[in-house]
Scaffold this active site. Sequence first.
Site, PDB file in Angstrom:
ATOM      1  N   THR A   1      12.096  -9.690   4.824  1.00  0.00           N
ATOM      2  CA  THR A   1      11.997  -8.385   4.338  1.00  0.00           C
ATOM      3  C   THR A   1      13.150  -7.828   3.408  1.00  0.00           C
ATOM      4  O   THR A   1      13.007  -6.675   2.876  1.00  0.00           O
ATOM      5  CB  THR A   1      12.148  -7.497   5.577  1.00  0.00           C
ATOM      6  OG1 THR A   1      13.206  -7.378   6.358  1.00  0.00           O
ATOM      7  CG2 THR A   1      11.044  -7.633   6.567  1.00  0.00           C
ATOM      8  N   LYS A   2      14.149  -8.814   3.439  1.00  0.00           N
ATOM      9  CA  LYS A   2      15.326  -8.499   2.221  1.00  0.00           C
ATOM     10  C   LYS A   2      15.772  -9.633   1.381  1.00  0.00           C
ATOM     11  O   LYS A   2      15.332 -10.708   1.959  1.00  0.00           O
ATOM     12  CB  LYS A   2      16.308  -7.745   2.927  1.00  0.00           C
ATOM     13  CG  LYS A   2      17.029  -8.592   4.062  1.00  0.00           C
ATOM     14  CD  LYS A   2      18.069  -7.870   4.705  1.00  0.00           C
ATOM     15  CE  LYS A   2      18.751  -8.477   5.856  1.00  0.00           C
ATOM     16  NZ  LYS A   2      19.788  -7.792   6.515  1.00  0.00           N
TER      17      LYS A   2
ATOM     18  N   HIS B   1       0.787  -1.177   0.102  1.00  0.00           N
ATOM     19  CA  HIS B   1       0.111  -0.105   0.034  1.00  0.00           C
ATOM     20  C   HIS B   1       0.949   1.258   0.099  1.00  0.00           C
ATOM     21  O   HIS B   1       1.880   1.659   0.550  1.00  0.00           O
ATOM     22  CB  HIS B   1      -0.838  -0.128   1.307  1.00  0.00           C
ATOM     23  CG  HIS B   1      -2.196  -0.981   1.297  1.00  0.00           C
ATOM     24  ND1 HIS B   1      -3.008  -0.590   0.335  1.00  0.00           N
ATOM     25  CD2 HIS B   1      -2.538  -2.047   1.567  1.00  0.00           C
ATOM     26  CE1 HIS B   1      -3.862  -1.561   0.519  1.00  0.00           C
ATOM     27  NE2 HIS B   1      -3.738  -2.470   1.306  1.00  0.00           N
TER      28      HIS B   1
END
Length: 556
Positions: free
Chosen positions: A166-167, A115
């Site tokens: 996240t990575k 978002h």
Amino acid sequence: MNPDHALGYDYSPWTFWPNASEADGHAQLEHQKRLAEQDSVVIGEQAFISPLAMVDPDTLTMGSRSLIAAHAYVTGTIVMGEDCTVNAFTVVRGNVTMGDAVRVGAHTSILGFNHSMDPAEPVFKQPLTSKGIHIGDDVWIGSNVVVLDGVTVGSHAVLAAGAVVTKDVPDWAIVGGNPARFIRDRRTTASTRAAGDNINQQLADFAERARRELPGLVNRGWDESIGQGRYVDKPGAGPTVRAHCDAIELYDLLHRSSPPQLSHEDHVQTLVALQDPHTGLVPEYGPDGLPSSAGLSLGNGPVPYHILSVGYALDLLGSRFPHPIRAVADLSANELVGALNALPWRKEAWESGAWVDAWGTAAYWNLAQGITGATGSLEALFGWLITRVNSATGTWGTPRDDTRLKIVNGYYRLTRGTFAQFGIPVPHAENLIDTVLLHGADPRYFGTGKQNACNVLDVIHPLWLTRKQTDYRGNDIRDWARTQLSDTLTRWHPGAGMAFSVSPGADTQNEPGLQGTEMWLAIIWYLADTLDAAEALGYRPRGVHRPEPALLLPAL
């Protein structure tokens, strides 16, 4: 068709084609045919899609023998190679591409979209964004994993149950935790893991010996013949402020107490009495054990390092500087930029980095007292650093043709007092890793018997720091750390601790003392933590070499 049997296929879809009746097979193909009426849906042979799954894609490509189990939610632009499985209650949304043989556990979310979060509008009114998720071949994703948009997962990787990824994840990596962190290389053999267990035992034994011998080695650095008693780095040396601070750091690190040569209150009073009330700086002792305030400046002798050593020693004692560090607080943003421009970055990158370290740490101590200093000075510091960094090397200063020693050592000092101390990501992390590893391979400084504490610390800290931002060259970093750790653990001198330098031509620096011991114990922690083994030590630096940021700057 047996309804109970059919329901079993929905939750264990790999059992379907070997066991399904002709009627079951026909019903599944009819279900696939209805889905494939969309031009954008292509389903390979012997694939399976549970009728209980919510499959509503923009486009879907499923390779042969790929499976979607009951209650999965699949939507967006999805590519699955051959032999992939999306298990029950898993969500695959957005732009997601999987290679062959990807196994996705139950209740996992692979979210290839995000978002927008513009504060001017409610989130639900804002457009979606998507970088996409790319997953290689032969990947095992455990249950309850979350993979966020923009991540690439390398081939043969394993994402442990519950990981929040996240990575990017390198090929062959096993990662876990929130956020996910490298655990080990999947190719690690049992013998290699046994070696890891051996390292853990070596670390535990080393730390226990250090704790046992700490009282004697600190007492060895206490000289009652100087004034009312002063700490010295080693017997026969003169008194120094740093030796007192090193003794405090060592006792806090290993015993969580203060050195017994003075009472807790006397330690505090001795250190706070050193601060010059006009400049806020701390002078060095003279031979008589008395401080001399002559020529105090931020760039003079040991004075800049005293901002670090005395400040953190007082912090460990539950105290702080009694006066602001005016040499920093009174410097305007324009004056700071002028001072940064005047530093000898090309010729003396270490000296320049040390000045920035002292300035940044002084700014931290002032902030801890509620003194913000000149308006915009801290922002000017980080703005100058980010815009002046060499993007090709990730450092400040230019390497010479024959050595990177000064720029790497200066990088450690600079980032310790700024990016690390304030919890800000360093720029150009991957290029920096290349620079530091190239320097770390120089046998003049890192061959067996050539190391000193500064040089090893100034490599492992930047590598450790960048690991929080990227897994780039993770195996190379761990190999370097493993080699240095194995060598360093053999350098303890019974009853005396560790020498700053192990090089035979290093004058008194190759004699064990408080400074060498304090620095090497911190280095060992960083080396061990890079190998995910620091817990075996049972200690964690809390002073000058603390791994956590001292202060997080407020976000807008």
